[in-house]
Write a protein that holds these residues in place. Structure first.
Motif, PDB file in Angstrom:
ATOM      1  N   PHE A  20      78.684  30.118  38.127  1.00 32.18           N
ATOM      2  CA  PHE A  20      77.599  29.217  37.729  1.00 32.18           C
ATOM      3  C   PHE A  20      78.061  28.200  36.693  1.00 32.18           C
ATOM      4  CE2 PHE A  20      73.279  28.499  35.824  1.00 32.18           C
ATOM      5  CZ  PHE A  20      72.627  28.194  36.999  1.00 32.18           C
ATOM      6  N   GLY A  21      77.539  26.974  36.758  1.00 33.93           N
ATOM      7  CA  GLY A  21      77.775  25.963  35.717  1.00 33.93           C
ATOM      8  C   GLY A  21      79.124  25.266  35.861  1.00 33.93           C
ATOM      9  N   GLY A  23      81.244  24.493  32.984  1.00 34.41           N
ATOM     10  CA  GLY A  23      81.970  24.543  31.700  1.00 34.41           C
ATOM     11  C   GLY A  23      83.481  24.524  31.906  1.00 34.41           C
ATOM     12  N   THR A  28      81.332  31.662  33.844  1.00 38.39           N
ATOM     13  CA  THR A  28      79.910  32.014  33.808  1.00 38.39           C
ATOM     14  C   THR A  28      79.448  32.442  35.199  1.00 38.39           C
ATOM     15  OG1 THR A  28      79.525  30.383  32.058  1.00 38.39           O
ATOM     16  CG2 THR A  28      77.582  31.131  33.257  1.00 38.39           C
ATOM     17  N   ILE A  41      72.610  35.808  32.724  1.00 36.77           N
ATOM     18  CA  ILE A  41      73.815  34.976  32.659  1.00 36.77           C
ATOM     19  C   ILE A  41      74.919  35.850  32.069  1.00 36.77           C
ATOM     20  CG2 ILE A  41      74.895  33.075  31.375  1.00 36.77           C
ATOM     21  CD1 ILE A  41      73.270  31.917  33.584  1.00 36.77           C
ATOM     22  N   GLN A  43      78.957  36.097  30.980  1.00 39.93           N
ATOM     23  CA  GLN A  43      80.071  35.212  30.641  1.00 39.93           C
ATOM     24  C   GLN A  43      81.305  35.975  30.196  1.00 39.93           C
ATOM     25  OE1 GLN A  43      78.008  32.638  27.860  1.00 39.93           O
ATOM     26  NE2 GLN A  43      78.107  30.988  29.364  1.00 39.93           N
ATOM     27  N   PHE A 108      73.333  37.312  28.734  1.00 39.28           N
ATOM     28  CA  PHE A 108      72.070  36.793  28.188  1.00 39.28           C
ATOM     29  C   PHE A 108      70.985  36.918  29.245  1.00 39.28           C
ATOM     30  CE2 PHE A 108      75.453  34.256  26.208  1.00 39.28           C
ATOM     31  CZ  PHE A 108      75.119  34.357  24.866  1.00 39.28           C
ATOM     32  N   PRO A 109      69.734  37.057  28.828  1.00 44.39           N
ATOM     33  CA  PRO A 109      68.669  36.959  29.835  1.00 44.39           C
ATOM     34  C   PRO A 109      68.641  35.529  30.360  1.00 44.39           C
ATOM     35  CG  PRO A 109      67.733  37.082  27.609  1.00 44.39           C
ATOM     36  CD  PRO A 109      69.223  37.237  27.455  1.00 44.39           C
ATOM     37  N   PHE A 110      68.403  35.341  31.641  1.00 46.74           N
ATOM     38  CA  PHE A 110      68.268  33.988  32.195  1.00 46.74           C
ATOM     39  C   PHE A 110      66.894  33.473  31.788  1.00 46.74           C
ATOM     40  CE2 PHE A 110      67.234  30.740  35.234  1.00 46.74           C
ATOM     41  CZ  PHE A 110      68.437  30.119  35.492  1.00 46.74           C
ATOM     42  N   SER A 114      64.031  27.530  33.823  1.00 45.11           N
ATOM     43  CA  SER A 114      64.858  26.572  33.083  1.00 45.11           C
ATOM     44  C   SER A 114      65.946  26.029  33.994  1.00 45.11           C
ATOM     45  CB  SER A 114      65.515  27.264  31.888  1.00 45.11           C
ATOM     46  OG  SER A 114      66.586  28.072  32.329  1.00 45.11           O
ATOM     47  N   SER A 116      69.650  23.224  33.627  1.00 43.76           N
ATOM     48  CA  SER A 116      70.399  22.283  32.793  1.00 43.76           C
ATOM     49  C   SER A 116      70.797  21.109  33.675  1.00 43.76           C
ATOM     50  CB  SER A 116      71.636  22.959  32.205  1.00 43.76           C
ATOM     51  OG  SER A 116      72.484  23.380  33.233  1.00 43.76           O
ATOM     52  N   SER A 218      74.710  19.677  29.199  1.00 49.20           N
ATOM     53  CA  SER A 218      74.595  20.936  29.948  1.00 49.20           C
ATOM     54  C   SER A 218      74.363  22.133  29.013  1.00 49.20           C
ATOM     55  CB  SER A 218      75.844  21.171  30.796  1.00 49.20           C
ATOM     56  OG  SER A 218      76.981  21.113  29.974  1.00 49.20           O
ATOM     57  N   ASN A 219      74.384  21.879  27.712  1.00 49.00           N
ATOM     58  CA  ASN A 219      74.131  22.970  26.760  1.00 49.00           C
ATOM     59  C   ASN A 219      72.702  22.969  26.218  1.00 49.00           C
ATOM     60  OD1 ASN A 219      76.633  24.060  27.082  1.00 49.00           O
ATOM     61  ND2 ASN A 219      77.565  22.824  25.476  1.00 49.00           N
ATOM     62  N   LEU A 221      68.700  23.682  27.692  1.00 55.34           N
ATOM     63  CA  LEU A 221      67.875  24.081  28.833  1.00 55.34           C
ATOM     64  C   LEU A 221      66.595  23.261  28.818  1.00 55.34           C
ATOM     65  CD1 LEU A 221      68.287  27.980  28.872  1.00 55.34           C
ATOM     66  CD2 LEU A 221      69.536  26.257  30.208  1.00 55.34           C
ATOM     67  N   ILE A 232      71.884  26.273  24.190  1.00 56.56           N
ATOM     68  CA  ILE A 232      72.681  27.445  24.567  1.00 56.56           C
ATOM     69  C   ILE A 232      74.152  27.170  24.235  1.00 56.56           C
ATOM     70  CG2 ILE A 232      71.158  28.322  26.379  1.00 56.56           C
ATOM     71  CD1 ILE A 232      73.002  26.786  28.380  1.00 56.56           C
ATOM     72  N   ASP A 233      75.035  28.043  24.676  1.00 55.85           N
ATOM     73  CA  ASP A 233      76.487  27.883  24.509  1.00 55.85           C
ATOM     74  C   ASP A 233      76.862  27.837  23.019  1.00 55.85           C
ATOM     75  OD1 ASP A 233      79.092  27.609  25.103  1.00 55.85           O
ATOM     76  OD2 ASP A 233      78.908  25.852  26.393  1.00 55.85           O
TER      77      ASP A 233
HETATM   78  P1  ADP Z   1      80.197  27.149  29.324  1.00 60.05           P
HETATM   79  O1  ADP Z   1      80.906  27.571  28.065  1.00 60.05           O
HETATM   80  O2  ADP Z   1      80.949  27.514  30.520  1.00 60.05           O
HETATM   81  O3  ADP Z   1      79.788  25.712  29.254  1.00 60.05           O
HETATM   82  P2  ADP Z   1      77.330  27.853  29.059  1.00 60.05           P
HETATM   83  O4  ADP Z   1      76.878  28.898  28.079  1.00 60.05           O
HETATM   84  O5  ADP Z   1      77.038  26.455  28.715  1.00 60.05           O
HETATM   85  O6  ADP Z   1      78.874  28.082  29.393  1.00 60.05           O
HETATM   86  O7  ADP Z   1      76.627  28.208  30.464  1.00 60.05           O
HETATM   87  C1  ADP Z   1      76.910  27.471  31.640  1.00 60.05           C
HETATM   88  C2  ADP Z   1      75.592  27.087  32.333  1.00 60.05           C
HETATM   89  O8  ADP Z   1      74.835  28.284  32.610  1.00 60.05           O
HETATM   90  C3  ADP Z   1      74.647  26.239  31.474  1.00 60.05           C
HETATM   91  O9  ADP Z   1      74.925  24.865  31.552  1.00 60.05           O
HETATM   92  C4  ADP Z   1      73.272  26.588  32.057  1.00 60.05           C
HETATM   93  O10 ADP Z   1      73.036  25.860  33.245  1.00 60.05           O
HETATM   94  C5  ADP Z   1      73.425  28.056  32.438  1.00 60.05           C
HETATM   95  N1  ADP Z   1      72.924  28.975  31.412  1.00 60.05           N
HETATM   96  C6  ADP Z   1      73.624  29.503  30.368  1.00 60.05           C
HETATM   97  N2  ADP Z   1      72.870  30.353  29.660  1.00 60.05           N
HETATM   98  C7  ADP Z   1      71.657  30.385  30.251  1.00 60.05           C
HETATM   99  C8  ADP Z   1      70.436  31.111  30.017  1.00 60.05           C
HETATM  100  N3  ADP Z   1      70.327  32.003  29.014  1.00 60.05           N
HETATM  101  N4  ADP Z   1      69.384  30.909  30.858  1.00 60.05           N
HETATM  102  C9  ADP Z   1      69.483  30.037  31.891  1.00 60.05           C
HETATM  103  N5  ADP Z   1      70.602  29.341  32.184  1.00 60.05           N
HETATM  104  C10 ADP Z   1      71.671  29.498  31.378  1.00 60.05           C
END
Ligand code: ADP
Ligand code: GN1
Ligand code: MG
Length: 354
Positions: A20-21, A23, A28, A41, A43, A108-110, A114, A116, A218-219, A221, A232-233
């Protein structure tokens, strides 16, 4: 990668997991617990970058506990409504982080309903994101930033980055350096941005606060109405200056194209997005920022774009050991993209707070 062992620690056995995502640093996955139809989520922390993942877990826990203790209420929010913070889930043994032979994992809970985004398309999105990052720093203004662990030493220390850039030029392959001359020359010409940063470090008008340090879009929501929900992140949350957060927003929201765009003619500075960032940030932080700091939004943009150009070209000369590259020369293209963005920003003469 085999995720069974990690997920079992969180009590999840019947699951599906998808990458997912976008980054550049961590891995992720979105995990669905088929038994309860609940999403998470997951990681894996990149240990090449973060040498001590426990320090990240410490910081996130410190913030979560602080927010819980003060039940932070916040101006601009419905009174009594809590600040939404995505705390990590704990394993059955009460740990925030799991270590396996494959590395360190956390979950983390999704956040429901939400999403991004990767490119800022409307000034309203820039405003909302800036507001969320400002709110994050503001809600933590009572937390002593020096209690946070330094998860990445010298992360936004421009003088340190500049030094490493010079070392890379000394050690890098002659041919690569020759081909990167345009970028290297521009960076040398703009050294005054480093000198200004040195002055900031000595100026008590610039406050050290809890700073996110990775404010790309992207960080954040968003909900279905495109309103910001939370940031986030949090791996790079450390003590820092507001120019890091405001500047990285400029770097990533002003242009309609990303740092990976190789058609540099598409790079531009969208003035209404600039204003949206300043207004969104000040909507939460106006009372905290000093008069001097408020005059440094434009500098913030230059500071972060310049630093990212330095980081990309340094990595290019160091054979892509940090960011990796999907094709030969990708980090050179990214650096040139950032140099172009900085040039566009410098051409703008009538931006707010100049
Ligand atoms: P990275 O370090 O790879 O950028 P992120 O923590 O930003 O990791 O997570 C990547 C993507 O996952 C985010 O851009 C978002 O779309 C999604 N995401 C991360 N945490 C959550 C969350 N708690 N709930 C919903 N989506 C999340
Ligand atoms: C990295 O993890 P990610 O992709 O959000 C980097 C940022 C850079 C960014 C450039 C820990 O962020 O500092 O600005 O790439 N994070 C780290 O895209 O180095
Ligand atoms: Mg991210």
């Amino acid at each position: 990668m085999q995720l069974d062992g990690v997920l079992k620690k969180f009590g999840i056995e019947n699951y599906s997991a998808l990458s997912f995502g976008n980054g550049l640093i961590n891995n992720t996955w979105i995990v669905e617990n088929k038994s309860y139809e609940k999403k998470f989520i997951l990681q894996r922390i990149n240990q090449n970058v973060f040498k001590s993942p426990e320090d990240i877990a410490f910081n996130i826990r410190l913030i979560a506990d602080y927010l819980q203790r003060c039940q932070a209420t916040f101006s601009g929010q419905t009174p009594g409504k809590k600040y939404l913070f995505t705390s990590p889930l704990q394993t059955k043994d009460g740990n925030d982080i799991v270590k396996t032979d494959d590395g360190y994992f956390r979950m983390f809970p999704f956040i429901k309903n939400s999403h991004s985004i990767d490119v800022v398309q409307k000034p309203e999105q820039a405003y909302e994101a800036a507001k969320q990052f400002a709110k994050f720093t503001n809600v933590l203004s009572g937390l002593d930033a020096s209690k946070l662990k330094i998860t990445l030493p010298h992360f936004h220390d421009l003088s340190f980055r500049y030094k490493h850039f010079q070392i890379a030029i000394q050690k890098g392959k002659k041919e690569k350096i020759e081909k990167s001359k345009d970028v290297l020359n521009f960076i040398h010409q703009q050294k005054n941005i480093v000198d200004e940063f040195e002055k900031i470090k000595l100026n008590p008008e610039f406050k050290i606060r809890v700073t996110h340090h990775d404010t790309k879009i992207s960080n954040v929501l968003f909900n279905e109405e495109d309103k910001g929900i939370c940031v986030i992140d949090l791996d790079t949350v450390m003590p820092g200056y507001f120019i890091s957060d405001a500047g990285d927003m400029m770097r990533t929201y002003l242009s309609p194209v990303t740092e990976d765009e190789s058609d540099f003619s598409k790079i531009e500075v969208r003035k209404d997005f600039y204003e949206a960032i300043v207004n969104g940030y000040e909507s939460e932080m106006a009372g905290e920022l000093t008069t001097t700091e408020k005059k440094y939004f434009l500098y913030a943009g230059k500071f972060m774009i310049y630093m990212q150009a330095i980081r990309f070209i340094t990595d290019h000369l160091n054979d892509d050991i940090y960011y990796g590259a999907k094709y030969e020369g990708q980090n050179y293209i990214r650096a040139k993209n950032q140099v172009t963005l900085l040039q566009r920003l410098q051409e703008e003469k009538d931006l707010l707070n100049v």
